[in-house]
Design a protein around this motif. Sequence first.
Motif, PDB file in Angstrom:
ATOM      1  N   ARG A 178       0.829  -1.201   0.000  1.00  0.00           N
ATOM      2  CA  ARG A 178       0.000   0.000   0.000  1.00  0.00           C
ATOM      3  C   ARG A 178       0.864   1.252   0.000  1.00  0.00           C
ATOM      4  O   ARG A 178       0.568   2.239  -0.658  1.00  0.00           O
ATOM      5  CB  ARG A 178      -0.939  -0.011   1.205  1.00  0.00           C
ATOM      6  N   ALA A 179       1.968   1.198   0.755  1.00  0.00           N
ATOM      7  CA  ALA A 179       2.862   2.351   0.795  1.00  0.00           C
ATOM      8  C   ALA A 179       3.490   2.595  -0.564  1.00  0.00           C
ATOM      9  O   ALA A 179       3.624   3.733  -1.015  1.00  0.00           O
ATOM     10  CB  ALA A 179       3.946   2.129   1.848  1.00  0.00           C
ATOM     11  N   ALA A 180       3.888   1.504  -1.224  1.00  0.00           N
ATOM     12  CA  ALA A 180       4.499   1.647  -2.549  1.00  0.00           C
ATOM     13  C   ALA A 180       3.513   2.238  -3.528  1.00  0.00           C
ATOM     14  O   ALA A 180       3.846   3.085  -4.348  1.00  0.00           O
ATOM     15  CB  ALA A 180       5.001   0.295  -3.048  1.00  0.00           C
ATOM     16  N   ARG A 181       2.251   1.793  -3.431  1.00  0.00           N
ATOM     17  CA  ARG A 181       1.230   2.335  -4.328  1.00  0.00           C
ATOM     18  C   ARG A 181       1.057   3.826  -4.106  1.00  0.00           C
ATOM     19  O   ARG A 181       0.901   4.607  -5.028  1.00  0.00           O
ATOM     20  CB  ARG A 181      -0.101   1.614  -4.102  1.00  0.00           C
ATOM     21  N   GLY A 182       1.097   4.215  -2.828  1.00  0.00           N
ATOM     22  CA  GLY A 182       0.891   5.611  -2.506  1.00  0.00           C
ATOM     23  C   GLY A 182       2.032   6.496  -2.963  1.00  0.00           C
ATOM     24  O   GLY A 182       1.840   7.660  -3.283  1.00  0.00           O
ATOM     25  N   GLN A 230       5.764  -4.713  -7.480  1.00  0.00           N
ATOM     26  CA  GLN A 230       4.924  -3.851  -6.649  1.00  0.00           C
ATOM     27  C   GLN A 230       3.692  -4.589  -6.132  1.00  0.00           C
ATOM     28  O   GLN A 230       3.202  -4.298  -5.035  1.00  0.00           O
ATOM     29  CB  GLN A 230       4.502  -2.615  -7.447  1.00  0.00           C
ATOM     30  N   LEU A 231       3.198  -5.531  -6.900  1.00  0.00           N
ATOM     31  CA  LEU A 231       2.024  -6.309  -6.485  1.00  0.00           C
ATOM     32  C   LEU A 231       2.389  -7.475  -5.571  1.00  0.00           C
ATOM     33  O   LEU A 231       1.509  -8.195  -5.109  1.00  0.00           O
ATOM     34  CB  LEU A 231       1.285  -6.837  -7.723  1.00  0.00           C
ATOM     35  N   GLY A 232       3.671  -7.682  -5.318  1.00  0.00           N
ATOM     36  CA  GLY A 232       4.103  -8.771  -4.456  1.00  0.00           C
ATOM     37  C   GLY A 232       4.083 -10.126  -5.124  1.00  0.00           C
ATOM     38  O   GLY A 232       4.191 -11.152  -4.457  1.00  0.00           O
ATOM     39  N   ALA A 246      20.461   0.754 -16.067  1.00  0.00           N
ATOM     40  CA  ALA A 246      19.980   2.014 -16.635  1.00  0.00           C
ATOM     41  C   ALA A 246      18.460   2.092 -16.587  1.00  0.00           C
ATOM     42  O   ALA A 246      17.886   3.139 -16.284  1.00  0.00           O
ATOM     43  CB  ALA A 246      20.472   2.152 -18.072  1.00  0.00           C
ATOM     44  N   LEU A 247      17.784   0.980 -16.876  1.00  0.00           N
ATOM     45  CA  LEU A 247      16.327   0.940 -16.794  1.00  0.00           C
ATOM     46  C   LEU A 247      15.868   0.906 -15.339  1.00  0.00           C
ATOM     47  O   LEU A 247      14.894   1.559 -14.958  1.00  0.00           O
ATOM     48  CB  LEU A 247      15.799  -0.286 -17.534  1.00  0.00           C
ATOM     49  N   ALA A 248      16.572   0.121 -14.522  1.00  0.00           N
ATOM     50  CA  ALA A 248      16.184  -0.014 -13.115  1.00  0.00           C
ATOM     51  C   ALA A 248      16.297   1.315 -12.378  1.00  0.00           C
ATOM     52  O   ALA A 248      15.499   1.601 -11.484  1.00  0.00           O
ATOM     53  CB  ALA A 248      17.042  -1.072 -12.438  1.00  0.00           C
ATOM     54  N   ALA A 249      17.271   2.135 -12.748  1.00  0.00           N
ATOM     55  CA  ALA A 249      17.410   3.439 -12.106  1.00  0.00           C
ATOM     56  C   ALA A 249      16.175   4.295 -12.362  1.00  0.00           C
ATOM     57  O   ALA A 249      15.700   5.011 -11.472  1.00  0.00           O
ATOM     58  CB  ALA A 249      18.667   4.152 -12.619  1.00  0.00           C
ATOM     59  N   GLN A 303      10.752   6.140 -10.129  1.00  0.00           N
ATOM     60  CA  GLN A 303       9.293   6.146 -10.125  1.00  0.00           C
ATOM     61  C   GLN A 303       8.731   5.682  -8.791  1.00  0.00           C
ATOM     62  O   GLN A 303       7.658   6.106  -8.390  1.00  0.00           O
ATOM     63  CB  GLN A 303       8.766   5.230 -11.226  1.00  0.00           C
ATOM     64  N   ASP A 304       9.439   4.782  -8.130  1.00  0.00           N
ATOM     65  CA  ASP A 304       8.911   4.174  -6.909  1.00  0.00           C
ATOM     66  C   ASP A 304      10.002   4.136  -5.838  1.00  0.00           C
ATOM     67  O   ASP A 304      10.904   3.301  -5.878  1.00  0.00           O
ATOM     68  CB  ASP A 304       8.430   2.748  -7.213  1.00  0.00           C
TER      69      ASP A 304
END
Length: 344
Positions: free
Chosen positions: A7-11, A250-252, A262-265, A270-271
């Motif tokens: 929930r925190a990640a979603r927020g 993010q959904l576990g 480079a993409l992961a950064a 974003q999160d």
Amino acid sequence: MRGTNLRAARGRLRGWGGVTGMAVACAVTAAFTLLPLVHGGGSLGGQDTGRAVTSAVPATAAACTDPEASLPASSADGPTIQKIRERGKLIAGVDQNSFRWGYRDPETRTLEGFDIDLVRALAKDILGDADAVIFRAIPTNQRIAALEHDRVDVVVRTMTINCGRLEQVSFSTAYFQAGQQVLAAKESDITGYDRSLAGKRVCSAEGSTAYEALKKESFGAVFEDEHEGTDQDPDLLTVPNQLDCLVRLQLGEVDAVVTDNALAAGQAAQDPAVELKGDKPFTTEYYGVAAKLGADDLVARVNHVLEDYRRGGADSPWMRSYREWLEAGLPGIEGPPQPKYRSN
């Protein structure tokens, strides 16, 4: 990432309207794969630098010793260039979901990012107009097929140059250096690409170098789906589009992602609930502009554009684009990789 952490990640997720918005973005990409997304429009920047290195390296993977060595740069026209000019548009396969590389700005609805800047530089040189582009969104696992079936002229989509791919497509000189790294929740006990992955569910994109790395050494991670590569493949651990892995995380549904740093950064930007694990990437890889196998005139022309793109030191188009899009997540890069050229 479960319960309150999810929930925190979603927020906290920024720029895409949360997990649901990102999932929709992935679905849109899948639904409209290889359809024209935009004719021109969007924002632009630019980048690339380096010195010429000549290597006597064969053209294909049959005797591949230095895959980053490409055809010598040339501004000459050829059949592929003429075809693009007659059409009046450069057709480029890109991503629309990789933050800071190739993504659709949710407010302006235009494509932006480091790769998009490079596409526009190619169009400007070949057609005299940076907006003379048809962008086509393609998932990771369809980059090569899009070229083989003439659906695009070039793929500019964080595509790693390697010997295996040189049997299927041609590459320009390298325009960016990256490497594979692990992305996981900040609170995860995963420490990197090591034995801490044992028993963990790890996501990677189909047809990616991350998946190839896991095939060679998984450290006991679970990284392949049941019925992998068949019609019954659920696409949970191996997914068509790299961004799908972040949504799974993010959904576990997975514990970690292996992808280019480079993409992961960009995904970590974003999160803030996720981060890169390990001190540094465990591979060294180079991105190139891919073209259809045998389109030598186009490859040489791309290399010509890249020479100009790199030129100018700190004020080169490459460095300007890097500062605009990538520096915040990948600080400390002083310039692009040096180009290598074949002598045959």
